[in-house]
Structure formats: C-alpha cells, structure tokens
Design a protein around this motif. Sequence first.
Motif, PDB file in Angstrom:
ATOM      1  N   ALA A 113      -3.635  -0.109   7.824  1.00  0.00           N
ATOM      2  CA  ALA A 113      -2.691  -1.146   7.391  1.00  0.00           C
ATOM      3  C   ALA A 113      -1.312  -0.562   7.099  1.00  0.00           C
ATOM      4  CB  ALA A 113      -3.229  -1.853   6.150  1.00  0.00           C
ATOM      5  N   GLU A 114      -0.303  -1.427   7.088  1.00  0.00           N
ATOM      6  CA  GLU A 114       1.065  -0.990   6.806  1.00  0.00           C
ATOM      7  C   GLU A 114       1.139  -0.355   5.419  1.00  0.00           C
ATOM      8  OE1 GLU A 114       4.880  -3.203   7.979  1.00  0.00           O
ATOM      9  OE2 GLU A 114       4.621  -3.716   5.852  1.00  0.00           O
ATOM     10  N   HIS A 115       1.842   0.778   5.355  1.00  0.00           N
ATOM     11  CA  HIS A 115       1.922   1.518   4.106  1.00  0.00           C
ATOM     12  C   HIS A 115       3.184   2.369   4.060  1.00  0.00           C
ATOM     13  CE1 HIS A 115       0.046   4.206   7.059  1.00  0.00           C
ATOM     14  NE2 HIS A 115       0.558   5.215   6.362  1.00  0.00           N
ATOM     15  N   THR A 116       3.513   2.854   2.880  1.00  0.00           N
ATOM     16  CA  THR A 116       4.551   3.860   2.679  1.00  0.00           C
ATOM     17  C   THR A 116       3.894   5.044   1.974  1.00  0.00           C
ATOM     18  OG1 THR A 116       5.208   2.907   0.555  1.00  0.00           O
ATOM     19  CG2 THR A 116       6.392   2.138   2.505  1.00  0.00           C
ATOM     20  N   HIS A 117       4.687   6.081   1.681  1.00  0.00           N
ATOM     21  CA  HIS A 117       4.140   7.275   1.050  1.00  0.00           C
ATOM     22  C   HIS A 117       5.006   7.709  -0.129  1.00  0.00           C
ATOM     23  CE1 HIS A 117       3.854   7.464   5.498  1.00  0.00           C
ATOM     24  NE2 HIS A 117       2.597   7.789   5.301  1.00  0.00           N
ATOM     25  N   GLU A 118       4.441   8.590  -0.934  1.00  0.00           N
ATOM     26  CA  GLU A 118       5.223   9.333  -1.915  1.00  0.00           C
ATOM     27  C   GLU A 118       5.660  10.678  -1.341  1.00  0.00           C
ATOM     28  OE1 GLU A 118       3.475   7.781  -6.210  1.00  0.00           O
ATOM     29  OE2 GLU A 118       2.731   9.669  -5.381  1.00  0.00           O
ATOM     30  N   PHE A 119       5.383  10.891  -0.064  1.00  0.00           N
ATOM     31  CA  PHE A 119       5.682  12.144   0.607  1.00  0.00           C
ATOM     32  C   PHE A 119       6.139  11.851   2.031  1.00  0.00           C
ATOM     33  CE2 PHE A 119       1.152  11.129   0.502  1.00  0.00           C
ATOM     34  CZ  PHE A 119       0.862  10.987   1.848  1.00  0.00           C
ATOM     35  N   CYS A 120       6.599  12.872   2.733  1.00  0.00           N
ATOM     36  CA  CYS A 120       7.012  12.735   4.137  1.00  0.00           C
ATOM     37  C   CYS A 120       5.898  13.253   5.044  1.00  0.00           C
ATOM     38  CB  CYS A 120       8.294  13.525   4.403  1.00  0.00           C
ATOM     39  SG  CYS A 120       9.699  13.039   3.380  1.00  0.00           S
ATOM     40  N   GLU A 121       5.981  12.945   6.332  1.00  0.00           N
ATOM     41  CA  GLU A 121       4.981  13.480   7.250  1.00  0.00           C
ATOM     42  C   GLU A 121       5.519  13.618   8.666  1.00  0.00           C
ATOM     43  OE1 GLU A 121       1.549  10.950   7.217  1.00  0.00           O
ATOM     44  OE2 GLU A 121       2.536   9.322   8.277  1.00  0.00           O
ATOM     45  N   LEU A 122       4.924  14.560   9.387  1.00  0.00           N
ATOM     46  CA  LEU A 122       5.116  14.710  10.823  1.00  0.00           C
ATOM     47  C   LEU A 122       3.843  14.209  11.486  1.00  0.00           C
ATOM     48  CD1 LEU A 122       6.476  18.388  10.957  1.00  0.00           C
ATOM     49  CD2 LEU A 122       7.769  16.288  10.603  1.00  0.00           C
ATOM     50  N   LEU A 144       0.843  -1.187   0.000  1.00  0.00           N
ATOM     51  CA  LEU A 144       0.000   0.000   0.000  1.00  0.00           C
ATOM     52  C   LEU A 144       0.886   1.247   0.000  1.00  0.00           C
ATOM     53  CD1 LEU A 144      -2.727   1.410   0.225  1.00  0.00           C
ATOM     54  CD2 LEU A 144      -2.601   1.096   2.715  1.00  0.00           C
ATOM     55  N   ILE A 145       0.724   2.085  -1.025  1.00  0.00           N
ATOM     56  CA  ILE A 145       1.485   3.323  -1.142  1.00  0.00           C
ATOM     57  C   ILE A 145       0.503   4.490  -1.221  1.00  0.00           C
ATOM     58  CG2 ILE A 145       3.193   4.608  -2.467  1.00  0.00           C
ATOM     59  CD1 ILE A 145       4.161   1.961  -3.627  1.00  0.00           C
ATOM     60  N   LEU A 146       0.633   5.452  -0.331  1.00  0.00           N
ATOM     61  CA  LEU A 146      -0.212   6.636  -0.372  1.00  0.00           C
ATOM     62  C   LEU A 146       0.384   7.621  -1.377  1.00  0.00           C
ATOM     63  CD1 LEU A 146      -1.075   7.159   3.408  1.00  0.00           C
ATOM     64  CD2 LEU A 146      -2.054   5.582   1.728  1.00  0.00           C
ATOM     65  N   ARG A 147      -0.427   8.015  -2.349  1.00  0.00           N
ATOM     66  CA  ARG A 147       0.036   8.816  -3.471  1.00  0.00           C
ATOM     67  C   ARG A 147      -0.164  10.311  -3.239  1.00  0.00           C
ATOM     68  NH1 ARG A 147       3.049   5.106  -6.270  1.00  0.00           N
ATOM     69  NH2 ARG A 147       1.874   3.164  -6.533  1.00  0.00           N
ATOM     70  N   LYS A 148       0.741  11.114  -3.784  1.00  0.00           N
ATOM     71  CA  LYS A 148       0.651  12.564  -3.664  1.00  0.00           C
ATOM     72  C   LYS A 148      -0.668  13.092  -4.214  1.00  0.00           C
ATOM     73  CE  LYS A 148       5.654  13.256  -4.255  1.00  0.00           C
ATOM     74  NZ  LYS A 148       6.699  13.799  -5.165  1.00  0.00           N
ATOM     75  N   ALA A 149      -1.069  12.566  -5.352  1.00  0.00           N
ATOM     76  CA  ALA A 149      -2.257  13.079  -6.027  1.00  0.00           C
ATOM     77  C   ALA A 149      -3.521  12.941  -5.190  1.00  0.00           C
ATOM     78  CB  ALA A 149      -2.436  12.361  -7.366  1.00  0.00           C
ATOM     79  N   ASP A 150      -3.525  12.014  -4.245  1.00  0.00           N
ATOM     80  CA  ASP A 150      -4.707  11.788  -3.417  1.00  0.00           C
ATOM     81  C   ASP A 150      -4.745  12.670  -2.173  1.00  0.00           C
ATOM     82  OD1 ASP A 150      -5.648   9.751  -5.117  1.00  0.00           O
ATOM     83  OD2 ASP A 150      -4.376   8.268  -4.126  1.00  0.00           O
TER      84      ASP A 150
END
Length: 281
Positions: free
Chosen positions: A32-41, A5-11
Amino acid sequence: MPGELILRKADFFASPDQAVAVADRYPQNVFAEHTHEFCELVLVWRGNGLHILNDRPYRITRGDLFYIRAEDKHAYASVNDLVLQNIIYCPERLTLNLDWAAHIPGLHGSHWSPHWRIGSSGMAQARQVISQLEHESNRQDVLSGGMAELLFAQLVLTLSRHRYATDNLAATDREALLDKLITALAGSLNRPFTLEAFCVQEGCSERGLRQQFRSQTGMTISQYLRQLRICHAQYLLQHTEQMISDIAMMCGFEDSNYFSVVFNREVGMTPGRWRHRSRVT
C-alpha cells in the motif's frame, strides 16, 4: 493525513545509531501507499510491477533504479515475480566525510530525478557490494557500522557511475542486449517500435531475444511497451490539459478510439473517467 502508512526507523534499523541496512524483497508483493522516516534506494533485479511514486505510475522491471526520499509516497501494484532490494538509510546518521548529495539525487534538496536505469555490468558490481553491505549491517560488532557505511558509499558511487536516463540508448552501447532493448522501448513511447529492425541492427536472433526478455521480465515485449505507454498516458492525463486524442498520439496510438479501448482494458476505466478520478482523489 489520518490513516497514512509511515514506515518507522525503529522497525527497520537494529539500533538508533545504525545508518544503513538492506531490506530484501524476494519477491516484492503488492504494498500500500506509504512514506518513511528514512530514505531508500530501490534496485529491481527481475520480474515486473507497477511502482506508483508521488502519484506517477512507473512500469518497472530488471535494471530500474529509484532514489526515494523520506517524504515521498509510493506503492507497488500489479506485481509479477517482482524481485528487488531496498537499501534504506538515515542521512542524519551518516558520519563518513563524503559529499553524499553530489551522488544521491534529492538528498538535502539537491536536484532530484527519481528514476534511472542500471545496465548489466553495473548491476553485477552493485549486487556484490549489496551482498557485503547486507552482511555487515546484520553484524553487531564495534566495526560493523563503519564498514556498512563504507560499503554504502561504494554502492552510491557505483550507481552514480553506471546509472543513465531511462531512454538514453547511447548510454547502453557497451551493455548487454537486453539493456539496449529495454532502453530502446523506453525511448519509443511516441513512435512505432519494430523488433525486427532492432534485431537486424544488433545482429541478434528475434526469437532468442523474445525468450530472454520474457524470462527476465515476466512479460512479452509488446506487453511491456504497451504498459509503458499507458503509464505515460496516465501521467499526461493527470498533469496536463492535453486533449485525449493528442495524448493518444503522444503515447504511440494513432487511433484515439483504439487508445481508449487499450487504456480501458489495462486500467479498468476510460481515459476520461481516469483523468477525472485522478484529479478529485
């Protein structure tokens, strides 16, 4: 990996140029476990939950702060009225001339320690900035992007000023009583903790502190400390070759049999079985 599962910038961003946005989680549900196309605090306001970051479990509650890189994988489980905010950002879209890596751990390969704490005074200041940031990031006028980035810089510097290591009791000298207690508990993973002695030292009511802790975290003090110790045990089981009896001692359990009973009750399997499963999955 297939099915990752990858969270996309466009969303999550309103436009391809938007550098920063706020994603509220009121509450944060199991995710669920995921990664991103962006960073987060990630800043936790209340409640509790299990935050699993790069296979390491963290029992989180009010005042916990995480710096998440795009490549990091994480998930939320066992949540209980968990309220947090994600401030998401794309480093390559930031235009302000600020040494971002000096204030955001892990950015551009800088030293990375993902988990910190923020006391009540820092949380109050951060909340105000985040509120303004959220307002600006939802606007569509020509100045909103620049204003949002300025507010993000203010937030990053505010967190850098007020953050401290999770078990650094000295850093909470001027903070609220609840901050001192949570930090003292984090520093007591391998030794006994006596609430009565803590209250005598701080000159406070034990009953009142118990009530305040439960109101803000959704747990009793003993439940929180026990789960902190179990999370630490899980990390040691997976990443070291220490004997289970030694890990029990390192996590504040003098009796390894009792440790196994508590671990089994909290995790749903024995320490030995959990160690084996964590290394083959």
